[in-house]
Design a protein around this motif. Structure first.
Motif, short mmCIF file in Angstrom:
data_model
loop_
_atom_site.label_atom_id
_atom_site.label_comp_id
_atom_site.label_asym_id
_atom_site.label_seq_id
_atom_site.Cartn_x
_atom_site.Cartn_y
_atom_site.Cartn_z
N HIS A 715 43.20 41.12 65.01
CA HIS A 715 42.87 40.28 63.86
C HIS A 715 43.16 40.97 62.53
CE1 HIS A 715 39.23 42.67 64.65
NE2 HIS A 715 39.01 42.61 63.35
N GLU A 716 43.14 42.31 62.52
CA GLU A 716 43.40 43.03 61.27
C GLU A 716 44.84 42.80 60.80
OE1 GLU A 716 41.31 44.40 59.42
OE2 GLU A 716 39.60 45.07 60.62
N VAL A 717 45.78 42.81 61.72
CA VAL A 717 47.17 42.52 61.37
C VAL A 717 47.32 41.05 61.00
CG1 VAL A 717 49.54 42.40 62.25
CG2 VAL A 717 48.11 44.36 62.82
N MET A 718 46.70 40.19 61.79
CA MET A 718 46.94 38.76 61.65
C MET A 718 46.36 38.19 60.35
SD MET A 718 48.86 38.20 64.16
CE MET A 718 48.95 36.43 64.41
N MET A 719 45.16 38.63 59.97
CA MET A 719 44.60 38.09 58.72
C MET A 719 45.42 38.56 57.52
SD MET A 719 41.02 40.22 58.72
CE MET A 719 40.37 39.69 57.14
N ARG A 720 46.03 39.74 57.63
CA ARG A 720 46.89 40.23 56.55
C ARG A 720 48.19 39.45 56.46
NH1 ARG A 720 43.57 44.28 57.89
NH2 ARG A 720 43.10 45.94 56.37
N GLY A 721 48.59 38.84 57.56
CA GLY A 721 49.83 38.07 57.58
C GLY A 721 49.65 36.58 57.38
N PRO A 751 49.23 39.88 46.49
CA PRO A 751 49.28 39.25 47.83
C PRO A 751 48.01 38.46 48.12
CG PRO A 751 50.08 41.51 47.95
CD PRO A 751 49.53 41.33 46.55
N ILE A 752 48.16 37.35 48.84
CA ILE A 752 47.02 36.48 49.15
C ILE A 752 45.91 37.25 49.86
CG2 ILE A 752 46.38 34.63 50.79
CD1 ILE A 752 48.69 32.99 49.66
N TYR A 753 46.28 38.13 50.78
CA TYR A 753 45.26 38.91 51.49
C TYR A 753 44.46 39.77 50.52
CZ TYR A 753 43.11 42.64 54.20
OH TYR A 753 42.20 43.54 54.71
N ASP A 754 45.14 40.46 49.59
CA ASP A 754 44.44 41.32 48.64
C ASP A 754 43.48 40.51 47.77
OD1 ASP A 754 45.92 43.37 49.71
OD2 ASP A 754 47.33 43.53 48.03
N ALA A 755 43.93 39.34 47.33
CA ALA A 755 43.05 38.49 46.52
C ALA A 755 41.84 38.04 47.32
CB ALA A 755 43.84 37.28 46.01
N ALA A 756 42.07 37.65 48.60
CA ALA A 756 40.96 37.21 49.44
C ALA A 756 39.91 38.31 49.59
CB ALA A 756 41.47 36.77 50.80
N MET A 757 40.37 39.55 49.73
CA MET A 757 39.41 40.66 49.88
C MET A 757 38.64 40.90 48.58
SD MET A 757 39.57 41.42 53.04
CE MET A 757 39.95 39.67 53.28
N LYS A 758 39.30 40.71 47.43
CA LYS A 758 38.59 40.84 46.15
C LYS A 758 37.51 39.76 46.03
CE LYS A 758 41.77 43.16 42.96
NZ LYS A 758 40.77 44.12 42.48
N TYR A 759 37.85 38.53 46.44
CA TYR A 759 36.87 37.45 46.41
C TYR A 759 35.72 37.73 47.38
CZ TYR A 759 40.07 34.49 43.67
OH TYR A 759 40.87 33.96 42.69
N ALA A 760 36.04 38.33 48.54
CA ALA A 760 35.00 38.65 49.51
C ALA A 760 34.00 39.65 48.93
CB ALA A 760 35.63 39.21 50.79
N GLU A 761 34.49 40.59 48.13
CA GLU A 761 33.60 41.60 47.52
C GLU A 761 32.57 40.96 46.60
OE1 GLU A 761 36.16 44.34 45.51
OE2 GLU A 761 37.10 45.04 47.38
N THR A 762 32.94 39.84 45.96
CA THR A 762 32.00 39.15 45.05
C THR A 762 31.31 37.97 45.72
OG1 THR A 762 33.85 37.81 44.20
CG2 THR A 762 33.33 39.85 43.02
N THR A 787 42.91 31.65 58.35
CA THR A 787 42.29 30.94 57.24
C THR A 787 40.80 31.26 57.18
OG1 THR A 787 43.93 29.16 57.38
CG2 THR A 787 41.86 28.64 56.29
N ASN A 788 40.14 31.21 58.34
CA ASN A 788 38.71 31.52 58.42
C ASN A 788 38.43 32.95 57.99
OD1 ASN A 788 36.69 33.06 60.19
ND2 ASN A 788 35.90 31.00 60.43
N LEU A 789 39.19 33.91 58.53
CA LEU A 789 38.90 35.31 58.26
C LEU A 789 39.18 35.71 56.82
CD1 LEU A 789 40.19 36.98 61.56
CD2 LEU A 789 37.82 36.62 60.86
N LEU A 790 40.03 34.95 56.11
CA LEU A 790 40.27 35.22 54.69
C LEU A 790 39.14 34.70 53.81
CD1 LEU A 790 44.10 34.54 54.33
CD2 LEU A 790 42.94 36.75 54.42
N GLY A 791 38.17 33.99 54.41
CA GLY A 791 37.04 33.50 53.63
C GLY A 791 37.21 32.08 53.11
#
Length: 894
Positions: A715-721, A751-762, A787-791
């Protein structure tokens, strides 16, 4: 899973075939019991009605459900939700690995909740065929097949060891090892029975063979009269764990076939015409059933080719009834006499048999094709439904790419360094006989061999810039091409067998030769691929190729000889023969009789029995894989292929229920026809992408990245892709292409993944907004899982494709649909907004309206109503539990 329920209507009868008794649930007995005459129901509706009769228990299936299926004849459509239970599940390894990963994780979770790991076991028979992992690294040489298989096992050792564990750990679970062929063809030629049997209380029950598969082209087996369609891995897991598939009683569109194909026309030409007609008709979410006198002129392999492309015309299935041709094919492919006799007797007893005297069924709507009007065709350069007459291909290329957004001309030439030739716009750099669509069909494969033979005899050869490959869907193909003496000619024009599996069609085309790749990339050349596949979406076949055309296998060979899609094969010479004279396509095209003779003289049932008698044993490389772990899997923390997913971590015994969402930020705003290829990680992994960076941080060299498909168990590879496709365009970041977004409120593009992780932090919940036909294409469960794992908590679109909508619900993501002509454009959305979704905290009803309040950057706001596309009561329960797997797990644990 029990085979039958209470039989309130008393429809159970006995059928004696070859001295053996079979119990079955009789449609004619149901008619006598009060359902009324159901003889004019479509074949597919009879299969559904039998399923309801067999499982009628007053709870999951009621007598009213049975009556609704019979009453369909009056309305020809229904809003009735039914619980449907297929006989079995089919998987390929790309979707199968994450499904087995989830099962393994569920075993861990059951143990953690104090339960028995053995409770997590397939209750329906499951066949997993490893067919999606072979890549075309080597081609055009006698040892290409062995070299590609060697590197396949080297790349996928971790995955294959995991699947070997699953093969031993789970009951009711079989694995067809690598090298046997494509799952749909193995299904068609061997696994499918047409009539299935099971034992209950000492009695043998006979019932229609039905299935769901984790590949959208599961519909290929519809050609055999077997009702099956593609579902996401999420739905498939639920089905194999005993959960019924909730569905609305479908509309059934009848497609009447008359006449027969003209001289020189192929099954591919026919199917591309059918795809175009049905896309224009609009059959998304509907059953399509073929009927009419033309079926008498349609071999089963051609029917399977039409059934295969159900996803391309958008239907749930594209089915043919059982008739004498079904039995002929079963006999040819080595089914037992007992199975063939049962199939005929059962189909006739149930009114499911077709012959020339059978009246036309009643359909919701119909359309008709005289097969004599079909002309030579391709489809492309970006979508399978965009059919082009053969003579129109050069103009299609010019019109599509005359200006590719950069004002580029399409008549440039560049030197290929060190190779002694130039590469031009329109040149074919990949010519692949690939995919389940056509490699199941002996007539088009024999035709390809005959084209190669005639071309060699004329002195033609493939152009040096063309990467050629032949990847049959079955080992039987090798046997009959060799017996016919045609493989030697295919070899001489570069079409050596390079693998048995799904290759170029899913993006496993492998690398282009470096000088060619450099010439393309360094000059942004507009080159093309021609493949005998079913998918040609942007970015799918090769990152170097922008124009992708679907064609019949003999045309693939012809384009390898011509070397360019700018050659008009219908009118212009393909090349110059050894006598110095121009050679035209008509000079090397076989007659229909030549093809028919080759098929008739070189295919027999012994070939099929020989290849399939020991198909589950696999090659020696498979047998040599060591297996670790017992009832639960011994997870390896260092593995970059198989990881324990987070879906069940710290899961409570009771669901949290429903909640509203406030302050949601859009992660992406997308246009129409966003495919699951755009959403789900697919194809190669770029070093500079979040997925590539993760792998390098974990010690993986770029040469060992493999594909996203091969890494679906991590899942770590897949959510990043997820949302990282090179061709996706996010309207939040105008002028960009690829998986990027604009983070708010900073306005930074990333990148969409990086943005999703920033949103997850807040703790910011996310939403995706898109246009029509969201989620078209393959049944990729990772399009929903990622989609789910990106929040992402909700997706708001103009319309959904069937499988993806269902998968979103299955992963606990809320699917919402704009109403009243409203869309992202009328609302002038630019990504600076925040969204509140309210009115669901107290519960959800199927297809209810939901309020969405849009807060704009200027301080204004407006509230709109959207349609909640949680369509059934079962889906409400899945969503309440946070997903279908959590729902199943809690039920089993309790």
């Amino acid at each position: 899973m029990p085979l039958c329920g209470h039989d309130t209507l008393k429809t159970r009868r006995t059928l004696t075939v070859g001295g053996k008794d079979y119990d079955y649930f009789s449609l004619s007995a149901a008619a006598e019991a009060g359902l009324g005459d159901v003889s004019s129901l479509p074949y597919s509706m009879k299969v559904l009605l039998e399923n309801l009769l067999r499982y009628e228990d007053g709870r999951t299936v009621s007598v009213d459900d049975v009556k609704a299926a019979a009453e369909w004849l009056k309305t020809r459509r229904s809003d009735r939700e039914i619980a449907y239970r297929p006989a079995r599940v089919l998987m390929q390894d790309f979707t199968g690995v994450p499904a087995v990963v989830d099962l393994a994780a569920m075993r861990d979770a059951v143990v953690a909740m104090g339960g028995d790991a053995k409770k997590i076991n397939p209750l329906s028979p499951v066949d997993l065929v490893i067919d999606h992992s072979v890549m075309i690294d080597f081609f055009g040489t006698p040892d290409a097949l062995q070299k590609n298989m060697d590197i396949e096992f080297e790349r996928n050792g971790e995955r294959y060891a995991f699947l070997r564990w699953g093969q031993k750990a789970f009951d009711n679970f079989r694995v067809v090892p690598p090298g046997a062929g494509i799952c749909h063809q193995v299904n068609l030629e061997h696994l499918a029975r047409v009539v299935w049997t099971g034992d209950e209380s000492g009695r043998t029950i006979a019932y229609p063979d039905t299935l769901v598969g984790t590949d959208s082209h599961t519909t290929m087996v519809n050609g055999l009269g077997v009702l099956g369609w593609g579902v996401g891995g999420i739905e498939a897991e639920a089905a194999m764990l005993g959960q019924p598939i909730s569905m609305l009683i479908p509309e059934v569109i009848g497609f009447k076939l008359t006449g027969k194909m003209a001289e020189g026309i192929t099954a591919t030409d026919l199917v591309l015409t059918v795809v175009q007609m049905l896309r224009k008709k609009g059959v998304v979410g509907k059953f399509v059933e073929f009927y009419g006198p033309g079926l008498d002129n349609l071999p089963l392999a051609d029917r399977a080719t039409i059934g295969n492309m159900g996803p391309e015309y958008g239907a749930t299935c594209g089915i043919f009834p059982v008739d004498a041709e079904t039995l002929r094919y079963m006999r040819t492919t080595g089914r037992t006499d007992e199975q063939i006799a049962l199939t005929e007797a059962y189909a006739k007893a149930q009114g499911m048999w077709r012959d020339a005297s059978t009246p036309d069924p009643v359909f919701t709507d119909t359309l008709e094709l005289d097969m004599g009007t079909v002309e030579p065709s391709l489809a492309g350069p970006k979508r399978p439904q965009d059919r082009i007459a053969l003579s129109g291909v050069p103009a299609s290329f010019e019109q599509t790419f005359a200006a590719d957004g950069k004002g580029a001309a399409t008549d440039r030439k560049v030197e290929v360094k060190g190779e002694g030739y130039t590469l031009s716009d329109g040149d074919v750099v990949i010519a692949a006989i690939t995919s389940c669509t056509n490699t199941s069909n002996p007539s088009v494969l024999m035709a390809a061999g005959l084209v190669a033979k005639k071309a060699v005899e004329k002195g033609l050869s493939r152009k040096p810039w063309v990467k050629t490959s032949l990847a049959p869907g079955s080992q039987v193909v090798q046997d009959y091409l060799e017996k016919a003496g045609l493989q030697t000619y295919l070899d001489q024009v570069g079409f050596n067998i390079a693998g048995f599996g799904c290759t170029t069609c899913i993006g496993n085309s492998g690398p282009l030769d470096e000088p060619i790749a450099n010439a393309i990339d360094g000059n942004d050349m507009l080159v093309s691929a021609v493949l005998s596949g079913n998918r040609n979406f942007e970015g799918r076949i090769s990152p170097h190729v922008k124009a992708n055309y679907l064609a019949s296998p003999p045309l693939v060979v012809a384009y390898a000889l011509a070397g360019s899609v700018k050659v008009d094969l219908f009118n212009d010479p393909i090349g110059t023969g050894k006598d110095g004279q121009p050679v035209y396509l008509k000079d090397i095209w076989p007659t229909s009789q030549e093809v028919a003779d080759a098929v008739e003289q070189n295919i027999n049932s012994a070939m099929f029995r020989n290849r399939y008698d020991n198909v589950f044993a696999g090659p020696q490389m498979w047998q040599n894989i060591a297996v670790t772990g017992g009832e639960t899997y011994a997870w390896d923390d260092s593995s970059t292929y198989v990881k324990n997913p987070p879906y069940f971590v710290n899961m409570d015994k009771n669901p949290k229920g429903f909640s509203d969402f406030t302050g949601m930020r859009p992660l992406a705003i997308l246009a129409d026809s966003v495919t699951t290829d755009h959403i789900s990680p697919a194809g190669s992994i770029k070093a500079a992408s979040p997925g590539g960076k993760y792998l390098m941080e974990n010690g993986v060299d770029q040469k060992d990245f493999n594909s996203y498909g091969a890494r679906r168990g991590n899942h770590e590879v897949m959510m990043r892709g997820t949302f990282a496709n090179i061709r996706i365009r996010n309207e939040m970041a105008p002028g960009t292409e690829g998986g990027v977004t604009k983070h708010q409120p900073t306005g930074d593009v990333m990148p969409i993944y990086d943005a999703a992780m920033k949103y997850a932090e807040t703790g910011t919940p996310l939403v995706v907004v898109a246009g029509k036909e969201y989620g078209t294409g393959s049944s990729r469960d990772w399009a929903a899982k990622g989609t789910n794992l990106l929040g992402v908590k909700a997706v708001i679109v103009e319309s959904f494709e069937r499988i993806h909508r269902s998968n979103l619900v299955g992963m606990g993501v809320l699917p919402l649909q704009f109403k009243d002509g409203m869309d992202r454009k009328t609302l002038k959305l630019d990504g600076t907004e925040t969204f509140d979704i309210t009115g669901i905290a107290d519960g959800i009803k199927p297809r209810q309206d939901v309020d969405v309040t849009i807060h704009r950057a200027d301080g204004s706001s407006e509230t709109i109503q959207v349609l909640c596309r949680i369509d059934t009561l079962d889906e409400v329960e899945y969503y309440r539990h946070g997903g279908i797997l959590q729902y199943v797990l809690r039920n089993l644990a309790s």
